[in-house]
Design a protein around this motif. Sequence first.
Motif, PDB file in Angstrom:
ATOM      1  N   GLY A 176       0.829  -1.199   0.000  1.00  0.00           N
ATOM      2  CA  GLY A 176       0.000   0.000   0.000  1.00  0.00           C
ATOM      3  C   GLY A 176       0.864   1.250   0.000  1.00  0.00           C
ATOM      4  O   GLY A 176       1.600   1.507  -0.930  1.00  0.00           O
ATOM      5  N   PHE A 177       0.778   2.025   1.102  1.00  0.00           N
ATOM      6  CA  PHE A 177       1.596   3.227   1.218  1.00  0.00           C
ATOM      7  C   PHE A 177       1.874   3.537   2.677  1.00  0.00           C
ATOM      8  O   PHE A 177       1.236   3.022   3.585  1.00  0.00           O
ATOM      9  N   ARG A 178       2.819   4.424   2.872  1.00  0.00           N
ATOM     10  CA  ARG A 178       3.191   4.912   4.199  1.00  0.00           C
ATOM     11  C   ARG A 178       3.276   6.426   4.094  1.00  0.00           C
ATOM     12  O   ARG A 178       3.843   6.949   3.140  1.00  0.00           O
ATOM     13  N   ILE A 179       2.673   7.121   5.067  1.00  0.00           N
ATOM     14  CA  ILE A 179       2.794   8.575   5.107  1.00  0.00           C
ATOM     15  C   ILE A 179       3.493   8.987   6.388  1.00  0.00           C
ATOM     16  O   ILE A 179       3.392   8.315   7.414  1.00  0.00           O
ATOM     17  N   SER A 180       4.212  10.078   6.298  1.00  0.00           N
ATOM     18  CA  SER A 180       4.772  10.720   7.488  1.00  0.00           C
ATOM     19  C   SER A 180       3.737  11.720   7.971  1.00  0.00           C
ATOM     20  O   SER A 180       3.179  12.477   7.164  1.00  0.00           O
ATOM     21  N   LEU A 181       3.465  11.707   9.247  1.00  0.00           N
ATOM     22  CA  LEU A 181       2.507  12.642   9.820  1.00  0.00           C
ATOM     23  C   LEU A 181       3.197  13.976  10.092  1.00  0.00           C
ATOM     24  O   LEU A 181       4.324  14.005  10.586  1.00  0.00           O
ATOM     25  N   LYS A 182       2.536  15.052   9.785  1.00  0.00           N
ATOM     26  CA  LYS A 182       3.078  16.372  10.096  1.00  0.00           C
ATOM     27  C   LYS A 182       3.037  16.606  11.598  1.00  0.00           C
ATOM     28  O   LYS A 182       3.911  17.252  12.163  1.00  0.00           O
ATOM     29  N   HIS A 183       2.011  16.044  12.224  1.00  0.00           N
ATOM     30  CA  HIS A 183       1.826  16.180  13.666  1.00  0.00           C
ATOM     31  C   HIS A 183       1.795  14.784  14.298  1.00  0.00           C
ATOM     32  O   HIS A 183       0.745  14.126  14.265  1.00  0.00           O
ATOM     33  N   PRO A 184       2.921  14.313  14.836  1.00  0.00           N
ATOM     34  CA  PRO A 184       2.907  12.990  15.485  1.00  0.00           C
ATOM     35  C   PRO A 184       1.760  12.907  16.490  1.00  0.00           C
ATOM     36  O   PRO A 184       1.410  13.895  17.137  1.00  0.00           O
ATOM     37  N   THR A 185       1.164  11.724  16.573  1.00  0.00           N
ATOM     38  CA  THR A 185      -0.011  11.540  17.418  1.00  0.00           C
ATOM     39  C   THR A 185      -0.026  10.133  17.998  1.00  0.00           C
ATOM     40  O   THR A 185       0.738   9.272  17.595  1.00  0.00           O
ATOM     41  N   GLU A 186      -0.927   9.903  18.921  1.00  0.00           N
ATOM     42  CA  GLU A 186      -1.060   8.587  19.542  1.00  0.00           C
ATOM     43  C   GLU A 186      -2.097   7.767  18.781  1.00  0.00           C
ATOM     44  O   GLU A 186      -3.250   8.173  18.642  1.00  0.00           O
ATOM     45  N   LEU A 187      -1.658   6.611  18.280  1.00  0.00           N
ATOM     46  CA  LEU A 187      -2.543   5.670  17.596  1.00  0.00           C
ATOM     47  C   LEU A 187      -2.347   4.304  18.232  1.00  0.00           C
ATOM     48  O   LEU A 187      -1.206   3.873  18.419  1.00  0.00           O
ATOM     49  N   ASN A 188      -3.408   3.640  18.579  1.00  0.00           N
ATOM     50  CA  ASN A 188      -3.326   2.334  19.240  1.00  0.00           C
ATOM     51  C   ASN A 188      -2.489   2.401  20.510  1.00  0.00           C
ATOM     52  O   ASN A 188      -1.771   1.475  20.850  1.00  0.00           O
ATOM     53  N   GLY A 189      -2.537   3.529  21.201  1.00  0.00           N
ATOM     54  CA  GLY A 189      -1.814   3.682  22.455  1.00  0.00           C
ATOM     55  C   GLY A 189      -0.323   3.932  22.319  1.00  0.00           C
ATOM     56  O   GLY A 189       0.405   3.907  23.294  1.00  0.00           O
ATOM     57  N   VAL A 190       0.151   4.188  21.093  1.00  0.00           N
ATOM     58  CA  VAL A 190       1.574   4.405  20.844  1.00  0.00           C
ATOM     59  C   VAL A 190       1.756   5.717  20.085  1.00  0.00           C
ATOM     60  O   VAL A 190       1.029   5.986  19.117  1.00  0.00           O
ATOM     61  N   GLN A 191       2.714   6.534  20.496  1.00  0.00           N
ATOM     62  CA  GLN A 191       3.021   7.775  19.781  1.00  0.00           C
ATOM     63  C   GLN A 191       3.709   7.423  18.464  1.00  0.00           C
ATOM     64  O   GLN A 191       4.700   6.698  18.451  1.00  0.00           O
ATOM     65  N   VAL A 192       3.167   7.900  17.329  1.00  0.00           N
ATOM     66  CA  VAL A 192       3.705   7.570  16.011  1.00  0.00           C
ATOM     67  C   VAL A 192       3.891   8.834  15.182  1.00  0.00           C
ATOM     68  O   VAL A 192       3.212   9.837  15.386  1.00  0.00           O
ATOM     69  N   ASP A 193       4.833   8.738  14.240  1.00  0.00           N
ATOM     70  CA  ASP A 193       5.021   9.841  13.295  1.00  0.00           C
ATOM     71  C   ASP A 193       4.811   9.378  11.854  1.00  0.00           C
ATOM     72  O   ASP A 193       4.987  10.138  10.919  1.00  0.00           O
ATOM     73  N   ARG A 194       4.428   8.102  11.689  1.00  0.00           N
ATOM     74  CA  ARG A 194       4.139   7.533  10.365  1.00  0.00           C
ATOM     75  C   ARG A 194       2.929   6.630  10.473  1.00  0.00           C
ATOM     76  O   ARG A 194       2.661   6.050  11.513  1.00  0.00           O
ATOM     77  N   LEU A 195       2.223   6.481   9.352  1.00  0.00           N
ATOM     78  CA  LEU A 195       1.027   5.646   9.303  1.00  0.00           C
ATOM     79  C   LEU A 195       1.033   4.870   7.995  1.00  0.00           C
ATOM     80  O   LEU A 195       1.311   5.439   6.937  1.00  0.00           O
ATOM     81  N   THR A 196       0.738   3.589   8.071  1.00  0.00           N
ATOM     82  CA  THR A 196       0.736   2.713   6.906  1.00  0.00           C
ATOM     83  C   THR A 196      -0.695   2.277   6.604  1.00  0.00           C
ATOM     84  O   THR A 196      -1.468   1.984   7.512  1.00  0.00           O
ATOM     85  N   MET A 197      -1.015   2.232   5.309  1.00  0.00           N
ATOM     86  CA  MET A 197      -2.324   1.745   4.872  1.00  0.00           C
ATOM     87  C   MET A 197      -2.107   0.707   3.772  1.00  0.00           C
ATOM     88  O   MET A 197      -1.339   0.934   2.850  1.00  0.00           O
TER      89      MET A 197
END
Length: 104
Positions: free
Chosen positions: A23-44
Amino acid sequence: MTQVIQTTPEQPLPKWMEITEEGFRISLKHPTELNGVQVDRLTMRAPCVRDVRAAQAASNGDAEQRELSLFASLTQTPEADLIALKVVDYMRLQAGYFRLVTDE
């Protein structure tokens, strides 16, 4: 609002987007908490027809809910976490999704 990223030799992928085999991976401009973990990237991962049908069935005709359900499934992220994303990061997620589902 939907943002579609078109690429040409003169206009490459944005620096914040990386296409992967799944799929793809994006870098987040604003790191955030997803699934209880602080992340700066998100994969779909790329969607299949089953994913789209399941999201449609769960949305009761609400297009916004359909998209949230679909994105939550494809990123393995709770909907509550996705709606906490900053708008710019959600738009990056939308741009990646539409890149996956176009035939170019």
